[in-house]
Scaffold this active site. Structure first.
Site, PDB file in Angstrom:
ATOM      1  N   ASP A   1      10.302   8.156 -16.714  1.00 21.82           N
ATOM      2  CA  ASP A   1       9.548   7.297 -17.626  1.00 21.82           C
ATOM      3  C   ASP A   1       8.102   7.079 -17.195  1.00 21.82           C
ATOM      4  O   ASP A   1       7.372   6.322 -17.826  1.00 21.82           O
ATOM      5  CB  ASP A   1      10.247   5.947 -17.821  1.00 21.82           C
ATOM      6  CG  ASP A   1      10.885   5.399 -16.563  1.00 21.82           C
ATOM      7  OD1 ASP A   1      10.718   6.000 -15.483  1.00 21.82           O
ATOM      8  OD2 ASP A   1      11.571   4.367 -16.654  1.00 21.82           O
TER       9      ASP A   1
ATOM     10  N   ASP B   1      11.174   6.739 -10.321  1.00 23.95           N
ATOM     11  CA  ASP B   1      11.125   6.091 -11.630  1.00 23.95           C
ATOM     12  C   ASP B   1       9.828   5.282 -11.747  1.00 23.95           C
ATOM     13  O   ASP B   1       9.259   4.855 -10.731  1.00 23.95           O
ATOM     14  CB  ASP B   1      12.335   5.165 -11.766  1.00 23.95           C
ATOM     15  CG  ASP B   1      12.586   4.672 -13.171  1.00 23.95           C
ATOM     16  OD1 ASP B   1      13.422   5.274 -13.861  1.00 23.95           O
ATOM     17  OD2 ASP B   1      11.948   3.684 -13.578  1.00 23.95           O
TER      18      ASP B   1
ATOM     19  N   HIS C   1       9.646   2.370 -12.674  1.00 24.17           N
ATOM     20  CA  HIS C   1       9.999   1.017 -12.218  1.00 24.17           C
ATOM     21  C   HIS C   1      10.599   1.094 -10.815  1.00 24.17           C
ATOM     22  O   HIS C   1      11.365   2.000 -10.507  1.00 24.17           O
ATOM     23  CB  HIS C   1      11.025   0.382 -13.159  1.00 24.17           C
ATOM     24  CG  HIS C   1      10.615   0.363 -14.591  1.00 24.17           C
ATOM     25  ND1 HIS C   1      11.012   1.332 -15.499  1.00 24.17           N
ATOM     26  CD2 HIS C   1       9.824  -0.492 -15.273  1.00 24.17           C
ATOM     27  CE1 HIS C   1      10.499   1.060 -16.683  1.00 24.17           C
ATOM     28  NE2 HIS C   1       9.774  -0.038 -16.577  1.00 24.17           N
TER      29      HIS C   1
ATOM     30  N   HIS D   1      18.478  -0.600 -10.845  1.00 23.86           N
ATOM     31  CA  HIS D   1      18.193  -2.046 -10.908  1.00 23.86           C
ATOM     32  C   HIS D   1      19.431  -2.895 -10.626  1.00 23.86           C
ATOM     33  O   HIS D   1      19.314  -4.136 -10.566  1.00 23.86           O
ATOM     34  CB  HIS D   1      17.629  -2.424 -12.275  1.00 23.86           C
ATOM     35  CG  HIS D   1      16.289  -1.829 -12.576  1.00 23.86           C
ATOM     36  ND1 HIS D   1      15.202  -1.975 -11.737  1.00 23.86           N
ATOM     37  CD2 HIS D   1      15.856  -1.071 -13.618  1.00 23.86           C
ATOM     38  CE1 HIS D   1      14.162  -1.339 -12.251  1.00 23.86           C
ATOM     39  NE2 HIS D   1      14.532  -0.773 -13.381  1.00 23.86           N
TER      40      HIS D   1
END
Length: 306
Positions: A244, A163, A165, A126
């Site tokens: 995740d 991931d 995200h 990120h």
């Protein structure tokens, strides 16, 4: 030759407060499980160096690196965003996490190891050129990609991110760069709230609905990633390995299991063998349910060590 396992003690000293999901115990859970399963016997341990200023500036602005350096507190916490904070050890840990990426590329490109896994934190995908967010400070995977392009003269590097995200920081850094193919799977409607329109021709997205499970992931990656990777023929594959999306992790809601991580890793290994002499550098991103994280990392590493 053994798979490289790269980490640094400072990665366990960085923490962002009690009950924060991105906690130091993540690395201990991984290593303990790998020891129990005998996978550590199949890997060569390395201690990560700190990334140099030059290596960080390949993907980040000087202003951001200077800002983080100035923010680093002697004690207590300094908040970077609502979810992301620094303690006295964060800057050191972030530099060593990025340095692990550099070392991994060097080891793989020199042929000293067939592939590498970086058990590091803080994560990185990120972190954009000029800011950190979402538990991330420096974009470790992008540091690896830039090092491969700059120091090893590669022309085509793939960055694949599974991931839960989307790796918006990686997209900010590489969108439009024809030397890099960015492939990302992620849960729709989840932070960082990425829509489904690719930012550039070198960005391949596989957005997944909540509760869609591993079968939807396999179909989407086979339909989108696989042909793009085959056409691109990367000389190195860098992996933003987030865990995740597991059904036990409440950070997302995709419902993956260990076999899904093994499947996507096998796809990556097959492409690396086809075009990149097997060269893979994998870096830990998310994954916050400790038992599920450890089991999923083991499932990811088995195809690499084999």
């Amino acid at each position: 030759m053994l798979t490289a396992y790269i980490t640094h003690p400072s990665c366990e000293r960085h923490e962002m407060g009690a009950d924060h999901p991105e906690c130091p115990e993540r690395l201990g859970a991984i290593q303990d499980h790998l020891l129990i399963k005998g996978l550590m016997d199949c890997m060569q341990p390395y201690t990560a160096p700190a990334a140099t200023h030059e290596q960080l500036l390949r993907v980040h602005t000087g202003m951001w690196v200077d800002t983080l350096t100035a923010l680093s507190p002697p004690d207590g916490y300094v908040r970077v965003d609502a979810d992301t904070a620094m303690n006295a050890h964060t800057l050191e840990a972030a530099r060593h996490a990025a340095g692990a990426a550099v070392l991994a590329v060097d080891l793989v490109m020199r042929g000293e190891v067939p592939n590498a896994f970086c058990a590091v934190r803080p994560p990185g995908h990120h972190a954009a050129r000029g800011q950190g967010a979402g538990f991330c400070f420096f974009n470790n995977a992008s540091v690896a990609v830039a090092h491969a392009l700059t120091q090893h003269g590669l022309q085509r590097v793939a960055l694949v991110d599974f991931d839960v995200h989307h790796g918006d920081g990686s997209e900010d850094i590489w969108a439009g760069d024809e030397r890099v193919l960015l492939c990302s799977s992620y849960q729709q409607g989840l932070y960082p709230f990425r829509d489904e329109a690719p930012a550039a021709a070198n960005v391949v997205l596989a957005p997944l609905p909540a509760r869609s499970g591993g079968s939807a992931m396999r179909e989407a990656i086979a339909a989108h990633w696989q042909p793009a990777l085959a056409a691109f023929r990367p000389e190195l594959i860098v992996v933003s390995a987030g865990f995740d999306a597991h059904r036990e992790d409440d950070m997302g809601n995709l419902g993956w299991v260990e076999a899904d991580y093994a499947w996507v890793t096998q796809l990556i290994v097959a492409q690396a063998q086809a075009s990149a002499r097997g060269r893979i550098v994998s870096l830990l991103e998310g994954g916050y349910a400790l038992s599920a994280l450890a089991r999923s990392v083991a499932a990811h590493l088995k195809p690499l060590v084999e």
